[in-house]
Design a protein around this motif. Structure first.
Motif, PDB file in Angstrom:
ATOM      1  N   GLY B 115       0.825  -1.207   0.000  1.00 26.05           N
ATOM      2  CA  GLY B 115       0.000   0.000   0.000  1.00 26.05           C
ATOM      3  C   GLY B 115       0.860   1.257   0.000  1.00 26.05           C
ATOM      4  O   GLY B 115       0.506   2.266  -0.604  1.00 26.05           O
ATOM      5  N   LYS B 116       2.013   1.187   0.672  1.00 26.96           N
ATOM      6  CA  LYS B 116       2.927   2.332   0.709  1.00 26.96           C
ATOM      7  C   LYS B 116       3.486   2.638  -0.671  1.00 26.96           C
ATOM      8  O   LYS B 116       3.687   3.802  -1.019  1.00 26.96           O
ATOM      9  CB  LYS B 116       4.106   2.052   1.650  1.00 26.96           C
ATOM     10  N   VAL B 117       3.763   1.604  -1.449  1.00 29.98           N
ATOM     11  CA  VAL B 117       4.277   1.814  -2.806  1.00 29.98           C
ATOM     12  C   VAL B 117       3.213   2.538  -3.630  1.00 29.98           C
ATOM     13  O   VAL B 117       3.501   3.515  -4.323  1.00 29.98           O
ATOM     14  CB  VAL B 117       4.647   0.469  -3.465  1.00 29.98           C
ATOM     15  N   LEU B 118       1.973   2.061  -3.532  1.00 28.74           N
ATOM     16  CA  LEU B 118       0.876   2.693  -4.273  1.00 28.74           C
ATOM     17  C   LEU B 118       0.721   4.152  -3.840  1.00 28.74           C
ATOM     18  O   LEU B 118       0.626   5.061  -4.676  1.00 28.74           O
ATOM     19  CB  LEU B 118      -0.416   1.913  -4.017  1.00 28.74           C
ATOM     20  N   LEU B 119       0.727   4.369  -2.525  1.00 24.98           N
ATOM     21  CA  LEU B 119       0.527   5.724  -2.001  1.00 24.98           C
ATOM     22  C   LEU B 119       1.652   6.663  -2.450  1.00 24.98           C
ATOM     23  O   LEU B 119       1.403   7.796  -2.872  1.00 24.98           O
ATOM     24  CB  LEU B 119       0.446   5.679  -0.470  1.00 24.98           C
ATOM     25  N   ALA B 120       2.898   6.171  -2.387  1.00 28.17           N
ATOM     26  CA  ALA B 120       4.036   7.011  -2.776  1.00 28.17           C
ATOM     27  C   ALA B 120       3.949   7.384  -4.254  1.00 28.17           C
ATOM     28  O   ALA B 120       4.176   8.540  -4.631  1.00 28.17           O
ATOM     29  CB  ALA B 120       5.346   6.278  -2.490  1.00 28.17           C
ATOM     30  N   LYS B 121       3.610   6.420  -5.094  1.00 25.03           N
ATOM     31  CA  LYS B 121       3.462   6.714  -6.523  1.00 25.03           C
ATOM     32  C   LYS B 121       2.364   7.749  -6.734  1.00 25.03           C
ATOM     33  O   LYS B 121       2.514   8.695  -7.522  1.00 25.03           O
ATOM     34  CB  LYS B 121       3.120   5.432  -7.293  1.00 25.03           C
ATOM     35  N   ALA B 122       1.247   7.584  -6.016  1.00 26.42           N
ATOM     36  CA  ALA B 122       0.111   8.491  -6.180  1.00 26.42           C
ATOM     37  C   ALA B 122       0.486   9.913  -5.746  1.00 26.42           C
ATOM     38  O   ALA B 122       0.171  10.879  -6.442  1.00 26.42           O
ATOM     39  CB  ALA B 122      -1.091   7.976  -5.384  1.00 26.42           C
ATOM     40  N   VAL B 123       1.148  10.028  -4.599  1.00 29.47           N
ATOM     41  CA  VAL B 123       1.538  11.351  -4.099  1.00 29.47           C
ATOM     42  C   VAL B 123       2.435  12.057  -5.119  1.00 29.47           C
ATOM     43  O   VAL B 123       2.229  13.228  -5.451  1.00 29.47           O
ATOM     44  CB  VAL B 123       2.270  11.222  -2.738  1.00 29.47           C
ATOM     45  N   LEU B 124       3.425  11.318  -5.654  1.00 33.87           N
ATOM     46  CA  LEU B 124       4.385  11.945  -6.570  1.00 33.87           C
ATOM     47  C   LEU B 124       3.758  12.294  -7.906  1.00 33.87           C
ATOM     48  O   LEU B 124       3.907  13.416  -8.401  1.00 33.87           O
ATOM     49  CB  LEU B 124       5.584  11.015  -6.770  1.00 33.87           C
ATOM     50  N   VAL B 125       3.042  11.335  -8.493  1.00 36.63           N
ATOM     51  CA  VAL B 125       2.441  11.592  -9.805  1.00 36.63           C
ATOM     52  C   VAL B 125       1.383  12.685  -9.691  1.00 36.63           C
ATOM     53  O   VAL B 125       1.321  13.602 -10.518  1.00 36.63           O
ATOM     54  CB  VAL B 125       1.845  10.287 -10.385  1.00 36.63           C
ATOM     55  N   GLY B 126       0.563  12.606  -8.639  1.00 36.41           N
ATOM     56  CA  GLY B 126      -0.453  13.631  -8.425  1.00 36.41           C
ATOM     57  C   GLY B 126       0.178  14.999  -8.224  1.00 36.41           C
ATOM     58  O   GLY B 126      -0.248  15.993  -8.823  1.00 36.41           O
ATOM     59  N   GLY B 127       1.215  15.053  -7.407  1.00 37.68           N
ATOM     60  CA  GLY B 127       1.889  16.328  -7.128  1.00 37.68           C
ATOM     61  C   GLY B 127       2.522  16.919  -8.369  1.00 37.68           C
ATOM     62  O   GLY B 127       2.356  18.114  -8.663  1.00 37.68           O
ATOM     63  N   VAL B 128       3.237  16.088  -9.116  1.00 36.94           N
ATOM     64  CA  VAL B 128       3.918  16.570 -10.326  1.00 36.94           C
ATOM     65  C   VAL B 128       2.899  17.103 -11.327  1.00 36.94           C
ATOM     66  O   VAL B 128       3.071  18.168 -11.917  1.00 36.94           O
ATOM     67  CB  VAL B 128       4.770  15.436 -10.958  1.00 36.94           C
ATOM     68  N   MET B 129       1.800  16.370 -11.498  1.00 32.78           N
ATOM     69  CA  MET B 129       0.798  16.781 -12.482  1.00 32.78           C
ATOM     70  C   MET B 129       0.057  18.046 -12.038  1.00 32.78           C
ATOM     71  O   MET B 129      -0.307  18.887 -12.864  1.00 32.78           O
ATOM     72  CB  MET B 129      -0.190  15.636 -12.734  1.00 32.78           C
ATOM     73  N   LEU B 130      -0.160  18.182 -10.724  1.00 35.69           N
ATOM     74  CA  LEU B 130      -0.817  19.380 -10.207  1.00 35.69           C
ATOM     75  C   LEU B 130       0.027  20.623 -10.517  1.00 35.69           C
ATOM     76  O   LEU B 130      -0.468  21.624 -11.042  1.00 35.69           O
ATOM     77  CB  LEU B 130      -1.036  19.256  -8.689  1.00 35.69           C
ATOM     78  N   VAL B 131       1.317  20.537 -10.231  1.00 36.48           N
ATOM     79  CA  VAL B 131       2.213  21.672 -10.451  1.00 36.48           C
ATOM     80  C   VAL B 131       2.387  21.944 -11.940  1.00 36.48           C
ATOM     81  O   VAL B 131       2.229  23.068 -12.419  1.00 36.48           O
ATOM     82  CB  VAL B 131       3.590  21.406  -9.783  1.00 36.48           C
ATOM     83  N   LEU B 132       2.677  20.866 -12.687  1.00 40.02           N
ATOM     84  CA  LEU B 132       2.921  21.046 -14.120  1.00 40.02           C
ATOM     85  C   LEU B 132       1.649  21.514 -14.845  1.00 40.02           C
ATOM     86  O   LEU B 132       1.720  22.387 -15.723  1.00 40.02           O
ATOM     87  CB  LEU B 132       3.428  19.737 -14.738  1.00 40.02           C
ATOM     88  N   GLY B 133       0.505  20.944 -14.470  1.00 38.77           N
ATOM     89  CA  GLY B 133      -0.760  21.327 -15.114  1.00 38.77           C
ATOM     90  C   GLY B 133      -1.063  22.796 -14.887  1.00 38.77           C
ATOM     91  O   GLY B 133      -1.466  23.514 -15.816  1.00 38.77           O
ATOM     92  N   THR B 134      -0.848  23.263 -13.648  1.00 36.59           N
ATOM     93  CA  THR B 134      -1.104  24.673 -13.339  1.00 36.59           C
ATOM     94  C   THR B 134      -0.138  25.576 -14.107  1.00 36.59           C
ATOM     95  O   THR B 134      -0.549  26.568 -14.712  1.00 36.59           O
ATOM     96  CB  THR B 134      -0.966  24.918 -11.816  1.00 36.59           C
ATOM     97  N   ALA B 135       1.141  25.209 -14.100  1.00 38.27           N
ATOM     98  CA  ALA B 135       2.139  26.020 -14.816  1.00 38.27           C
ATOM     99  C   ALA B 135       1.844  26.054 -16.310  1.00 38.27           C
ATOM    100  O   ALA B 135       1.940  27.108 -16.962  1.00 38.27           O
ATOM    101  CB  ALA B 135       3.535  25.455 -14.562  1.00 38.27           C
ATOM    102  N   THR B 136       1.465  24.898 -16.859  1.00 31.42           N
ATOM    103  CA  THR B 136       1.159  24.818 -18.283  1.00 31.42           C
ATOM    104  C   THR B 136      -0.035  25.712 -18.630  1.00 31.42           C
ATOM    105  O   THR B 136      -0.017  26.449 -19.622  1.00 31.42           O
ATOM    106  CB  THR B 136       0.848  23.359 -18.666  1.00 31.42           C
ATOM    107  N   ALA B 137      -1.059  25.656 -17.790  1.00 29.46           N
ATOM    108  CA  ALA B 137      -2.250  26.477 -18.037  1.00 29.46           C
ATOM    109  C   ALA B 137      -1.901  27.965 -17.994  1.00 29.46           C
ATOM    110  O   ALA B 137      -2.394  28.757 -18.810  1.00 29.46           O
ATOM    111  CB  ALA B 137      -3.322  26.151 -17.000  1.00 29.46           C
ATOM    112  N   LEU B 138      -1.023  28.342 -17.043  1.00 34.42           N
ATOM    113  CA  LEU B 138      -0.628  29.750 -16.925  1.00 34.42           C
ATOM    114  C   LEU B 138       0.119  30.219 -18.169  1.00 34.42           C
ATOM    115  O   LEU B 138      -0.153  31.296 -18.706  1.00 34.42           O
ATOM    116  CB  LEU B 138       0.236  29.952 -15.671  1.00 34.42           C
ATOM    117  N   VAL B 139       1.052  29.406 -18.640  1.00 31.18           N
ATOM    118  CA  VAL B 139       1.802  29.770 -19.847  1.00 31.18           C
ATOM    119  C   VAL B 139       0.844  29.876 -21.026  1.00 31.18           C
ATOM    120  O   VAL B 139       0.916  30.809 -21.837  1.00 31.18           O
ATOM    121  CB  VAL B 139       2.933  28.742 -20.126  1.00 31.18           C
TER     122      VAL B 139
END
Lengths: 314, 270
Positions: B115-139
């Protein structure tokens, strides 16, 4: 130490991969895990590592189920499949994430890379590795946590002779350091050179669990070959000793007397001797005989059951 | 190569588990050490921002004219509809390449608490996409709004427009997490990507054909539709749920998939 108790794994209703086996893998020696393909070796190893859940029974590493300790890689290192690596990731990065997951300092990564001789290709993508390099990377991963228990599933697959020799020496040294070393193979000849103890499995059951020497004595018959121009006299003399003597072609096969005793006897009677050889069955042959009924897929033609491979004991 | 391995003294003893931080660090190294991650992130940015700018450039004049029957607010995050494909691919690859190569067994042997592996992947992928998606939309916003401004129909970065910026990040993060969960369930790259894309892009539009209230609600509730309203100041499709209720529905659907993945990953043999 690894201990399995009534360990059982079923796949579906009618397929039993591992059928209630009990065994103990002791530290300080290389234990070979032998069996034909489909005998249950890999399933057993996956259960040791907590990857497959046993249907019943249990298996413990150092007294507790796998994963109950704080950092599993420091307790048991395993090589399962050599090429189970992302092809786009470098060897060093593969070891780096493994080290990070168990709180192992990153400096250890370079140590194990050097240990297996991959230091010069550490930054190359693992997808470009040969099978042998993949095996070495797998062994490096197994040694990352400097574990007291090491499991290697078919470690010499795909290795060149020099690599095979390296793995053999490596395993022996790990055992000499007091570690528990458990190595599976279907290559009998390789086990003969590497293992101190043998656990033989066939169709999910333990067929033998003994030291290499005991195994040979119990399962590999040996005889003394005698060639002499006076076959009849020699046969009479030796049969008189109460041992089994068979005449095959132009030779006598003596079972139950060692070669020096046979020589003494014939010499004492003044008989001419042309050849006196101890012929031992190989581990290969002993294994074939033992698992003959347990092999799942037979090649029906030309199985060398009766071929005696000479002098290949150790 | 030396056969002299010598019981190494470089390892300090541990008496407690390295914990979730260690798993997170391990998954981070995995994520950034393969090229496919960087290609996918680059493509997310190029498609998300680039297509928005391109669409605004091409449609600004029409949008400013009396014939326009769409809002500039529908165009200012246009590229995100395409960038979601990249989020699907990243969410899938992070999981399914491990199953494809068999490396997942190494992962689960190293970290038996799966479960920790799943959670860690989710936190990282979710976090990266949140930041990148927002930055991309701003540009995309700054580039696209340049052309809208020239026609006098520029949008201020406030209210619904501002919400659509981080909304784009939330949308991409959700898509990636939904697919990541699906990846643990299906354990197969092509299957995961095609089913996720079919759900988001094809089925989401097909259900609109179903007549009556059933079709209307199915359209509202399909994951890709429900989640997309948050990413645009004015959605093209007027039938969609409002942004925040839509996101709540999408988040719930994503959570269901992740929970199913969590149950299966712990129960199944690796």
């Amino acid at each position: 130490m690894i201990r399995a108790q009534a360990l059982t794994k079923r796949f579906g209703a009618d397929q039993i991969a591992v059928d209630g086996i009990d065994f103990t893998v002791e530290p300080g020696r290389v234990t070979g895990f032998l069996g034909p393909n489909g005998a249950g070796k890999s399933t057993t190893m996956r259960m040791i590592l907590g990857l497959d859940a046993p249907t019943s029974g249990r298996v413990t590493v150092n007294g507790h189920p796998y994963g109950a300790g704080p950092a599993p890689l420091r307790e048991i290192g395993a090589l399962l499949e050599a090429h189970a690596i992302h092809p786009g990731r470098s060897a060093r990065n593969h070891l780096r994430w493994l080290a990070a997951s168990n709180g192992i300092p990153v400096g250890r990564v370079d140590e194990v890379l050097d240990m297996v001789g991959l230091d010069s290709v550490a930054t190359r993508r693992a997808g470009k590795f040969s099978l042998g390099m993949g095996q070495r990377l797998g062994i490096a991963a197994a040694m990352l946590g400097d574990p007291p228990v090491v499991i290697l599933d078919e470690p010499v697959n795909g290795l060149d002779p020099e690599g095979i020799r390296w793995v053999r020496e490596f395993a022996k040294q790990l055992a000499a350091e007091g570690r528990t070393v458990f190595i599976s193979s279907h290559l009998m000849s390789e086990m003969a050179l590497m293992a101190d103890h043998l656990i033989v499995i066939g169709r999910g059951r333990i067929l033998a669990d003994s030291s290499m020497g005991e195994f040979m004595r119990e399962h590999a018959s040996s005889y003394v070959r005698v060639k002499t121009p006076t076959v009849a006299e020699a046969k009479g003399l030796l049969t008189g000793q109460g041992v089994e003597v068979n005449a095959v072609d132009d030779e006598l096969r003596v079972v139950g007397l060692d070669a020096s005793r046979v020589g003494d006897l014939l010499c004492g009677r003044g008989l001419v001797l042309h050849e006196l050889t101890l012929v031992s069955a190989s581990l290969e042959e002993a294994f074939m005989a033992l698992t003959a009924d347990a092999v799942e897929y037979h090649a029906h033609a030309g199985r060398p059951r009766d071929a005696v491979l000479e002098g290949a004991v150790r | 190569m030396s056969t002299a391995i010598a019981a190494t003294a470089t390892l300090p003893a541990v008496d407690r588990s390295p914990g979730f931080g260690a798993v997170l660090r391990a998954e981070w190294i995995k994520l950034i050490s393969v090229r496919s991650t960087w290609w996918t992130l680059l493509l997310t940015f190029v498609l998300g921002a680039g297509l928005t700018i391109l669409m605004c450039w091409g449609n600004a004049e029409w949008l400013a004219s009396p014939e326009a029957d769409e809002s500039p607010g529908s165009f200012i995050t246009w590229g995100m509809m395409i960038a979601q494909i990249c989020a699907v691919i990243l969410g899938a690859l992070v999981v399914t390449t491990e199953y494809g190569t068999g490396m997942v067994r190494t992962s689960f042997a190293a970290v038996p608490a799966r479960g920790k592996v799943l959670l860690a992947k989710a936190v990282l992928v979710g976090g990266v996409m949140l930041v990148l998606g927002t930055a991309t939309a701003l540009v995309g916003y700054y580039g696209g709004n340049y052309f809208l401004d020239r026609e006098g129909i520029g949008l201020a970065l406030e209210g619904d427009v501002l919400r659509a910026m981080y909304g784009s990040g939330l949308f991409l993060a959700g898509i990636a997490l939904f697919t990541l969960g699906l990846g643990f369930v299906l354990r197969h790259t092509a299957g995961t990507i095609s089913i996720s894309l079919a759900l988001m892009l094809i089925l989401g539009n097909l259900v609109m054909i179903i007549p009556g209230e059933v079709g209307e609600w199915l359209t509202k509730l399909m994951p890709g539709n429900a989640g997309s309203a948050i990413a645009a100041p004015v959605p093209f499709n007027p039938m969609l749920l409002d942004p925040w209720p839509g996101l709540a529905v999408f988040a719930a659907e994503t959570l269901v998939v992740l929970l199913l993945a969590w149950v299966l990953v712990r129960r199944r043999d690796a």
